[in-house]
Design an enzyme around this catalytic site. Structure first.
Site, mmCIF file in Angstrom:
data_model
loop_
_atom_site.group_PDB
_atom_site.id
_atom_site.type_symbol
_atom_site.label_atom_id
_atom_site.label_comp_id
_atom_site.label_asym_id
_atom_site.label_seq_id
_atom_site.Cartn_x
_atom_site.Cartn_y
_atom_site.Cartn_z
ATOM 1 N N LYS A 629 0.794 -1.239 0.000
ATOM 2 C CA LYS A 629 0.000 0.000 0.000
ATOM 3 C C LYS A 629 0.822 1.284 0.000
ATOM 4 C CE LYS A 629 -3.459 -0.738 -0.600
ATOM 5 N NZ LYS A 629 -3.880 -1.330 -1.909
ATOM 6 N N THR A 630 2.081 1.173 -0.345
ATOM 7 C CA THR A 630 2.921 2.380 -0.350
ATOM 8 C C THR A 630 3.145 2.902 -1.769
ATOM 9 O OG1 THR A 630 4.828 0.922 -0.362
ATOM 10 C CG2 THR A 630 4.202 1.856 1.777
ATOM 11 N N GLY A 631 2.456 2.319 -2.744
ATOM 12 C CA GLY A 631 2.621 2.755 -4.127
ATOM 13 C C GLY A 631 3.532 1.840 -4.922
ATOM 14 N N THR A 632 3.690 0.609 -4.457
ATOM 15 C CA THR A 632 4.624 -0.317 -5.125
ATOM 16 C C THR A 632 4.188 -0.637 -6.558
ATOM 17 O OG1 THR A 632 3.443 -2.187 -4.142
ATOM 18 C CG2 THR A 632 5.405 -1.434 -2.977
ATOM 19 N N LYS A 848 -6.338 0.415 -7.091
ATOM 20 C CA LYS A 848 -5.239 1.299 -6.652
ATOM 21 C C LYS A 848 -5.719 2.741 -6.734
ATOM 22 C CE LYS A 848 -2.807 -2.403 -6.856
ATOM 23 N NZ LYS A 848 -2.525 -3.213 -5.724
ATOM 24 N N TYR A 852 -12.170 6.268 -0.225
ATOM 25 C CA TYR A 852 -12.811 5.723 0.980
ATOM 26 C C TYR A 852 -12.873 6.849 2.004
ATOM 27 C CZ TYR A 852 -7.754 4.735 1.311
ATOM 28 O OH TYR A 852 -6.396 4.821 1.249
HETATM 29 N N1 LIG Z 1 0.113 6.698 -9.787
HETATM 30 C C1 LIG Z 1 -0.607 6.028 -8.908
HETATM 31 N N2 LIG Z 1 -1.714 5.397 -9.261
HETATM 32 C C2 LIG Z 1 -2.448 4.718 -8.377
HETATM 33 N N3 LIG Z 1 -2.139 4.626 -7.076
HETATM 34 C C3 LIG Z 1 -1.030 5.236 -6.671
HETATM 35 C C4 LIG Z 1 -0.220 5.972 -7.555
HETATM 36 N N4 LIG Z 1 0.805 6.454 -6.851
HETATM 37 C C5 LIG Z 1 0.658 6.069 -5.577
HETATM 38 N N5 LIG Z 1 -0.447 5.323 -5.459
HETATM 39 C C6 LIG Z 1 -0.919 4.751 -4.205
HETATM 40 O O1 LIG Z 1 -0.590 3.363 -4.254
HETATM 41 C C7 LIG Z 1 -1.452 2.755 -3.296
HETATM 42 C C8 LIG Z 1 -1.463 1.284 -3.556
HETATM 43 O O2 LIG Z 1 -0.195 0.826 -3.172
HETATM 44 P P1 LIG Z 1 0.386 -0.493 -3.689
HETATM 45 O O3 LIG Z 1 0.409 -0.548 -5.147
HETATM 46 O O4 LIG Z 1 1.706 -0.674 -3.023
HETATM 47 O O5 LIG Z 1 -0.637 -1.551 -3.119
HETATM 48 S S1 LIG Z 1 -0.470 -3.144 -3.069
HETATM 49 O O6 LIG Z 1 0.260 -3.457 -1.905
HETATM 50 O O7 LIG Z 1 0.191 -3.591 -4.279
HETATM 51 O O8 LIG Z 1 -1.842 -3.628 -2.986
HETATM 52 C C9 LIG Z 1 -2.776 3.426 -3.453
HETATM 53 O O9 LIG Z 1 -3.362 3.426 -2.178
HETATM 54 P P2 LIG Z 1 -4.914 3.662 -1.927
HETATM 55 O O10 LIG Z 1 -5.155 5.066 -2.394
HETATM 56 O O11 LIG Z 1 -5.094 3.502 -0.495
HETATM 57 O O12 LIG Z 1 -5.605 2.643 -2.743
HETATM 58 C C10 LIG Z 1 -2.401 4.804 -3.938
HETATM 59 O O13 LIG Z 1 -2.610 5.799 -2.970
#
Ligand SMILES: Nc1ncnc2c1ncn2[C@@H]1O[C@H](COP(=O)(O)OS(=O)(=O)O)[C@@H](OP(=O)(O)O)[C@H]1O
Length: 901
Positions: A629-632, A848, A852
């Site tokens: 959830k850190t943007g991976t 992603k 919420y």
């Molecule tokens: N460019 C872009 N597009 C979409 N989302 C983005 C982006 N950059 C950062 N994020 C943030 O990434 C969060 C999801 O993190 P992960 O991809 O690490 O989640 S996971 O662990 O793979 O499920 C997701 O968290 P949530 O907003 O809570 O869904 C996003 O806030």
């Protein structure tokens, strides 16, 4: 002698080859009959003269076969010794043992001092965890709350203990008193003058230094002896110079005695020769003076008997915490019983000697039997006498345990799966045809090929052809150092570590052994093979056909070392069938079950037993390790846009994540992992990577990654851990996780020990990845900070172009890509997305960056408190990564400071 023999055989082989070659030539040249006759005459006369020469040499100068050395070690077998109970730590064990860790503290003279290294390696070979501290450094923390971190304290030089400053001395003494811990010290001279003494009034003790000694015997009635069996006298000059102990105080119990060396007396001191054992070389201080039990030794570990005394001292002074079982399991494999050149194979008397020795060994080693490995393709491939030997082996087939090799002794990794299986089937057929009852659960691969690094078809065929459940190798994790060899289990097959006994295919005669027969005796009498059995509860020795014919060195070695062990130790020698050996090994060392894959390309020996079509080009150069959830995913997709950066194949189950290092996928092995990546067209120009967001917080992952990819770069993303936890909770609800659906976020994060188990589990999964500092420290145990790059998630979200700029620099990737051309803010998605065309963007899926409700203030407050200490630790750690403290962390720190004031 053996050189002449080998040369003659080579000459004969070469001539035969020439004859064949010339005949072939002649048969093609049918028109030219005159030269053909001429060549034939010359050739035949050459061959006959060489055969004549060979036959002369064969009868006159070939090595006489039957002159093997005869085992000669006989011990006193003191009749009292059998009566004496082994006390060791038994009397002193008890509650104290529970209060100390299975670890020793070693205070060494310097970082790389020889004595210190030797002690460290010795402890490691006993699998005792050791913390090494240089004497000049501050002492490490000795106790954690109510438990002692060390079971024994060892001084490489006991003077360093005596010379400790008051503060450190008090710390050590107090620790020893509080936990009943003892000290082992090697007493070294302050200078090399032959007549120097040190007198310690408060200890009622005098050390006399730099003596040359000879002959050595042990006190018969000390409670300390456990492994050590007193009663014998070690004859001859002792290595190095010695310190001896003089005292009349009752706290001291002399443990070992020696005589002054006669040569030393004559040349150095002029003293009158005193042949009595009056020089005390090891002493047990019972602690009557200062309350600390100590065992002091007048010389380092270079003297073989000191290994045993130190083992007993470790056990005694630690209430048995550092005790090793007295059972020693021994297995001897004859690998491979039919494979050997003509001239060095076994003959009938050799087989008889094998049987007789086995019978004698069975009296000393409970359950002993030689294991004979066979490759049927080489049966009856010697000369007449040797073929009789082969037949004699079969006559006595039921006296031995037989295990299988490949039919032609080929290295499995060089062949395709079908051939590997075919070869095993041929060997099976051979066994059936010759009525050999094969112990199919054990098998060994020629030259360790395919065992480690694992060649999957070998394991598969072993299981399908023979039902193999156990094997052994010297190659895991590496050949050297031998004391680091471990076992592991792969696909249900137990792989046991094999030890080295110094006998190889080439050790045919005693002169082939390092140092000849004297060298072999030294190895047996306190040297390498003795030490191996002493320190290793389970020893599997691989020997060869050539060690059983000729000088029969394997028989000599095994019988002699067993006798020597019986003379000097209380070890119980045992043997089990290989399957039970496997069960026993993993019962002793359950932590070894998990394999640790290493990179075959990093070690030439491994590379040479790895299939030629395998390549390390299919392993990643960097990993995105999370946390979740850190943007991976966003980072993964941005990096994948780069022409020189290539990610793994997508998985049907876990999508873009391979999850190799943290799940059971790891047990699928290296081939599985490599198959998860494409084969890059230009390996030198391409960076492979994978992202698995659960790697970060998993305890085992850094160790596994470092073992396989020690040079990999590691990318970690961090954001406010409270927000991360909330995002994760929402993610779980999105995926309809029943527990997340049933409980509010506040209920999840405030769950406690009384809460339902599922709620507690959800709480841990939600909160633990956010303990960034704790996890980073673990990664730092295995990777230097310059291999780890921290990405701030907020920056990735708001300014990904800058993040990608720095990442490209960190990864040294070419060509440089200007991401401002490839990423664009998408107002609908509310995030940066990939540019597809002037008007079109490609954004991440719905899961992603979905919306919420904001986090409730109560949960926020709770988490702020929960993470405060960890966030402060993170701010300190970030300095080592040369990265700025992000805004959210600055805010947290300010609040922490305000609260403090
Ligand atoms: N460019 C872009 N597009 C979409 N989302 C983005 C982006 N950059 C950062 N994020 C943030 O990434 C969060 C999801 O993190 P992960 O991809 O690490 O989640 S996971 O662990 O793979 O499920 C997701 O968290 P949530 O907003 O809570 O869904 C996003 O806030």
């Amino acid at each position: 002698m053996s050189i002449i023999l080998r040369f003659t055989m080579w000459l004969r082989r070469e001539l035969m080859r020439c004859v064949g070659f010339v005949l072939k030539l002649l048969s093609f040249n049918k028109r030219c009959s005159l030269p053909r006759t001429l060549v034939l005459i010359i050739l035949l006369s050459a061959v006959s003269s060489v055969i004549f020469l060979y036959s002369v040499m064969d009868s006159s100068s070939r090595v006489p076969r039957a002159n093997p050395p005869v085992p000669h070690i006989r011990c006193q077998r003191d009749p009292m010794a059998a009566e004496r109970p082994i006390i060791g730590s038994g009397k002193r064990s008890g509650e104290q043992r529970l209060r100390i860790a299975h670890r020793a503290l070693l205070i060494s003279e310097s970082l790389n001092s020889r004595g210190g290294q030797k002690i460290r390696y010795f402890l490691s070979s006993l699998r005792i965890d050791v913390k090494v501290e240089v004497k000049t450094k501050t002492l490490p923390t000795l106790a954690n709350r109510k438990s002692g971190r060390f079971a024994v304290i060892i001084f490489e030089n006991y003077n360093s203990y005596l010379d400790l400053d008051n503060w450190n001395r008090q710390l050590i003494d107090k620790y020893c008193h509080d936990y009943g811990v003892g000290i082992i010290g090697f007493v070294k001279p302050p200078d090399d003058s032959a007549t120097s003494f040190s007198h310690f009034e408060s200890y009622f003790m005098t050390f006399q230094y730099n003596l040359k000694l000879e002959d050595y015997k042990l006190r018969p009635d000390s409670d300390i002896w456990r492994v050590t069996k007193p009663g014998e006298i070690w004859k001859g000059p002792l290595p190095s110079t010695w310190t001896v102990f003089h005292s009349n105080h009752s706290t001291y119990q002399s443990l070992a005695f020696s005589k002054l060396s006669s040569s030393f007396l004559e040349f150095d001191t002029g003293e009158v020769l005193d042949s009595s054992f009056k020089y005390v070389t090891a002493v047990y201080d019972q602690g009557q003076i200062d309350g600390i039990p100590k065992i002091l030794l007048g010389c380092d570990l270079n003297f073989w008997l000191h290994s045993m005394i130190v083992m007993d001292a470790l056990s005694y002074l630690s209430f048995g915490k550092l005790e090793l079982t007295l059972d020693r399991f021994i297995q001897v494999d004859v690998d491979d019983i039919f494979v050997g050149k003509v001239g060095i194979r076994m003959k009938t008397p050799d087989v008889q000697a094998l049987l007789e020795t086995q019978q004698r060994l069975q009296r000393e080693v409970e359950g002993f039997r030689f294991n004979l490995g066979f490759s049927g393709g080489f049966f009856l491939s010697g000369d007449d006498e040797e073929d009789k030997g082969d037949r004699e082996l079969l006559e006595n087939r039921n006296s031995f345990r037989w295990f299988s090799h490949m039919f032609r002794h080929e290295q499995p990794h060089k062949f395709d799966p079908a051939y590997v299986e075919h070869s095993m089937m041929l060997n099976k057929k051979f066994a059936e045809d010759h009525d050999i009852q094969v112990y199919g659960m054990y098998a060994v691969a020629p030259h360790h090929s395919g065992v480690f690094p694992v060649y999957e078809p070998l394991y598969t065929s072993w299981k399908s052809v023979w039902g193999v459940m156990v094997t052994s190798t010297e190659e895991y994790p590496k050949l050297l150092p031998s004391w680091k060899r471990h076992g592991f289990i792969h696909k249900g097959i137990m792989v046991l570590p094999r030890q080295t006994c110094g006998l190889f295919t080439t050790t045919v005669f005693s002169s082939d052994f390092r140092g000849g027969l004297t060298g072999l005796d030294a190895s047996i009498q306190g040297g390498e093979i003795f030490q191996t059995i002493l320190t290793t509860p389970m020893s599997i020795f691989m020997t060869h056909l050539s060690n059983y014919g000729n000088d029969r060195l394997a028989l000599y070695m095994m019988e002699s070392v067993v006798e020597f062990l019986k003379c000097w130790t209380n070890l119980r020698l045992l043997s089990l069938p290989p399957l039970e050996m496997g069960f026993k090994y993993f019962e002793l060392y359950p932590q070894d079950k998990d394999p640790l894959w290493t990179n075959p390309c990093d070690y030439s020996r491994h590379l040479s037993i790895w299939p030629a079509n395998r390549t390390c080009d299919r392993l990643p150069q960097f990993l995105i390790v999370g946390p979740q959830k850190t943007g991976t995913t966003a980072l993964y997709s941005f990096l994948s846009q780069h022409p020189s950066i290539v990610s793994n194949h997508k998985s049907r189950k876990t999508f873009e994540e391979i999850q190799f290092f943290n799940t059971d996928n790891y047990y699928s092995g290296l081939d599985w992992y490599m198959a998860s990546f494409p084969s890059p067209e230009k390996p030198n120009m391409t960076l492979l990577f994978e992202k698995s967001a659960n790697y970060f917080e998993n305890e085992i992952v850094p160790k596994r990654v470092a073992a396989l990819l020690p040079r990999a770069k590691i990318i970690v993303l961090v954001m406010n851990p409270a927000k991360r936890a909330y995002s994760w909770y929402q993610h779980q609800r999105n995926h309809k996780d029943p527990t997340a659906m049933n409980y509010t976020f506040h209920e999840v994060v405030t769950a406690n020990d009384m809460s339902p188990p599922k709620l507690r589990t959800l709480r841990s999964r939600c909160l633990l990845p956010g303990l960034y500092a704790q996890h980073l420290i673990r990664w730092l145990d295995f990777f230097p900070p310059n291999q780890i790059h921290i990405v701030h998630s907020d920056e990735l979200r708001n300014d990904p172009i800058n993040v990608m700029h720095y990442l490209q620099k960190f990864l040294h990737v070419h060509p440089y890509m200007d991401y401002s051309q490839y990423l664009r803010y998408d107002p609908v998605k509310g995030f940066f997305c990939q540019v597809i065309s002037d008007k079109q963007n490609k954004c991440l899926g719905k899961s992603k960056g979905h919306t919420y409700p904001p986090m409730g203030p109560e949960a926020e407050q709770h988490l702020r408190h929960f993470y405060r200490k960890h966030n402060m630790n993170l701010s300190k750690l970030l300095a080592s990564f040369n990265t700025a403290v992000p805004q959210w962390l600055q805010t947290e720190l300010k609040e922490a400071v305000l609260l403090k004031n």
